[in-house]
Design a protein around this motif. Sequence first.
Motif, mmCIF file in Angstrom:
data_model
loop_
_atom_site.group_PDB
_atom_site.id
_atom_site.type_symbol
_atom_site.label_atom_id
_atom_site.label_comp_id
_atom_site.label_asym_id
_atom_site.label_seq_id
_atom_site.Cartn_x
_atom_site.Cartn_y
_atom_site.Cartn_z
ATOM 1 N N LEU A 171 0.822 -0.997 -0.065
ATOM 2 C CA LEU A 171 0.056 -0.060 -0.070
ATOM 3 C C LEU A 171 1.118 1.207 0.126
ATOM 4 N N GLN A 172 1.873 1.357 0.877
ATOM 5 C CA GLN A 172 2.859 2.367 0.807
ATOM 6 C C GLN A 172 3.530 2.801 -0.457
ATOM 7 N N ALA A 173 4.067 1.653 -1.224
ATOM 8 C CA ALA A 173 4.561 1.791 -2.428
ATOM 9 C C ALA A 173 3.836 2.179 -3.514
ATOM 10 N N ASN A 174 2.702 1.799 -3.474
ATOM 11 C CA ASN A 174 1.592 2.312 -4.597
ATOM 12 C C ASN A 174 0.876 3.467 -4.150
ATOM 13 N N LEU A 175 0.546 3.550 -3.026
ATOM 14 C CA LEU A 175 -0.225 5.067 -2.740
ATOM 15 C C LEU A 175 0.687 6.126 -2.507
ATOM 16 N N MET A 176 1.799 6.012 -2.066
ATOM 17 C CA MET A 176 2.684 6.971 -1.636
ATOM 18 C C MET A 176 3.773 7.341 -2.931
ATOM 19 N N ASP A 177 3.649 8.753 -3.605
ATOM 20 C CA ASP A 177 4.507 8.982 -4.635
ATOM 21 C C ASP A 177 5.563 9.514 -4.109
ATOM 22 N N MET A 178 6.972 8.535 -4.059
ATOM 23 C CA MET A 178 8.308 9.056 -3.744
ATOM 24 C C MET A 178 8.899 10.085 -4.445
ATOM 25 N N GLU A 179 8.801 10.124 -5.742
ATOM 26 C CA GLU A 179 9.336 11.026 -6.727
ATOM 27 C C GLU A 179 8.751 12.346 -6.207
ATOM 28 N N LYS A 180 7.440 12.344 -5.978
ATOM 29 C CA LYS A 180 6.679 13.676 -5.778
ATOM 30 C C LYS A 180 7.124 14.222 -4.496
ATOM 31 N N MET A 181 7.278 13.501 -3.591
ATOM 32 C CA MET A 181 7.609 13.969 -1.984
ATOM 33 C C MET A 181 9.172 14.225 -2.252
ATOM 34 N N GLY A 182 10.017 13.480 -3.258
ATOM 35 C CA GLY A 182 11.432 13.911 -3.076
ATOM 36 C C GLY A 182 11.527 15.453 -3.752
ATOM 37 N N LYS A 183 10.843 15.650 -4.853
ATOM 38 C CA LYS A 183 10.540 16.957 -5.373
ATOM 39 C C LYS A 183 10.275 17.997 -4.493
ATOM 40 N N TYR A 184 9.413 17.731 -3.623
ATOM 41 C CA TYR A 184 9.234 18.864 -2.436
ATOM 42 C C TYR A 184 10.216 18.947 -1.827
ATOM 43 N N GLN A 185 10.821 18.129 -1.224
ATOM 44 C CA GLN A 185 12.065 18.053 -0.509
ATOM 45 C C GLN A 185 13.035 19.035 -0.857
ATOM 46 N N GLU A 186 13.239 18.743 -2.267
ATOM 47 C CA GLU A 186 14.456 19.101 -2.788
ATOM 48 C C GLU A 186 14.072 20.621 -3.158
ATOM 49 N N ARG A 187 12.854 20.959 -3.480
ATOM 50 C CA ARG A 187 12.259 22.568 -3.612
ATOM 51 C C ARG A 187 12.678 23.077 -2.249
ATOM 52 N N MET A 188 12.440 22.693 -1.131
ATOM 53 C CA MET A 188 12.468 23.171 0.161
ATOM 54 C C MET A 188 13.784 23.592 0.308
ATOM 55 N N LYS A 189 14.937 22.603 0.204
ATOM 56 C CA LYS A 189 16.118 22.860 0.358
ATOM 57 C C LYS A 189 16.716 23.725 -0.564
ATOM 58 N N GLU A 190 16.209 23.846 -2.031
ATOM 59 C CA GLU A 190 16.810 25.066 -2.779
ATOM 60 C C GLU A 190 16.398 26.409 -2.216
ATOM 61 N N ILE A 191 15.230 26.503 -1.808
ATOM 62 C CA ILE A 191 14.832 27.813 -1.220
ATOM 63 C C ILE A 191 15.610 28.134 -0.114
ATOM 64 N N GLN A 192 15.791 27.234 0.876
ATOM 65 C CA GLN A 192 16.541 27.700 1.867
ATOM 66 C C GLN A 192 17.955 28.214 1.811
ATOM 67 N N LYS A 193 18.527 27.351 0.736
ATOM 68 C CA LYS A 193 19.973 27.862 0.247
ATOM 69 C C LYS A 193 19.761 29.226 -0.394
ATOM 70 N N ARG A 194 18.835 29.621 -1.129
ATOM 71 C CA ARG A 194 18.620 30.618 -1.997
ATOM 72 C C ARG A 194 18.402 31.853 -0.686
ATOM 73 N N GLN A 195 17.537 31.419 0.170
ATOM 74 C CA GLN A 195 17.452 32.399 1.171
ATOM 75 C C GLN A 195 18.848 32.710 2.218
ATOM 76 N N LYS A 196 19.708 31.752 2.193
ATOM 77 C CA LYS A 196 20.700 31.696 2.938
ATOM 78 C C LYS A 196 21.718 32.852 2.085
ATOM 79 N N ASP A 197 21.776 32.510 0.864
ATOM 80 C CA ASP A 197 22.511 33.471 0.136
ATOM 81 C C ASP A 197 22.213 34.618 -0.127
ATOM 82 N N ALA A 198 20.957 35.221 0.177
ATOM 83 C CA ALA A 198 20.262 36.309 -0.178
ATOM 84 C C ALA A 198 20.714 37.052 1.201
#
Length: 306
Positions: free
Chosen positions: A162-189
Amino acid sequence: MARIESKVRELVGSDADMRDAVETVLERADDGEVAWADVRDELTSGQWGRLIEKGILVDGDEGFKLADADATRAGLEAPDEDSGSASATSTSVDTGDSSWSKYDKGAAVVTVGLFLGYSVSEVRDVIGGVMDVFLGPLATMLPFYAVVMVLALATGLYSTLLQANLMDMEKMGKYQERMKEIQKRQKDAKERGDDAALEKIQEEQMEAMGDQMGMFKEQFRPMVWIMFLTIPVFLWMYWAIGVGGANAQPHVTLEPLVLPMIGTVAWKDAVLGPMQAWIIWYFLCSMGFTQIIRKGLNIDMTPSSA
């Protein structure tokens, strides 16, 4: 207004048709004001509503007006080198639709009702009796410790699937990647002392909160189905062992249980704080079988954007 520019850039970046919509509003705005009647031949009601929702159009004297015409025009231009390109990369990440289907919501409602079985003996007896039609023959064939092992294997298998089929690991990974990228740009700014870029990034963080709620729903969705299937199994074990009251009697033959590093105990003995021996035995079996199943089926539950 940097926030208006960022909102316009986000709109046109996520929907190419919105560029024409914004250009039409700019063209037909009279002294900054524009009415729906002025643009309804070129814009859909949905596009008009999105402009109002984003605050690009605000209340005017006779209709609506552009919150900031210059910032709106700037938002249609290509982003600058320092912060715009990174922002475009971030906002282009599509975390998808995490909305639940009617079946998911129905399972959630039933699951909440099943929780009553833990505190209401009448509900537990009904569910236990129904489940005994299917699990009773197994309890007559095997010693009860082996029955618990079979149940732990079954619950571990469908929980993993159920976890493998109902959870989109790629989607969750993209979200985590986006938040890390925002935090990095915030630190640089912050290090550059770029207040304008910080304002844009903070606005982007606020908009990302909606994605965060979507990720929580994405994670909780398989848990609803797991509980929907597992709670009746647990209630049957409650019923079979005779847990839940001083007068509760076991409905199966129970021999002493031997737990690792603890030794021989009765099934209802408190072993780890208030946790009874049968729960400890179930969780030990469940964790072991779940790891074997994941390795055997090569299922990775780690979020990944690859």
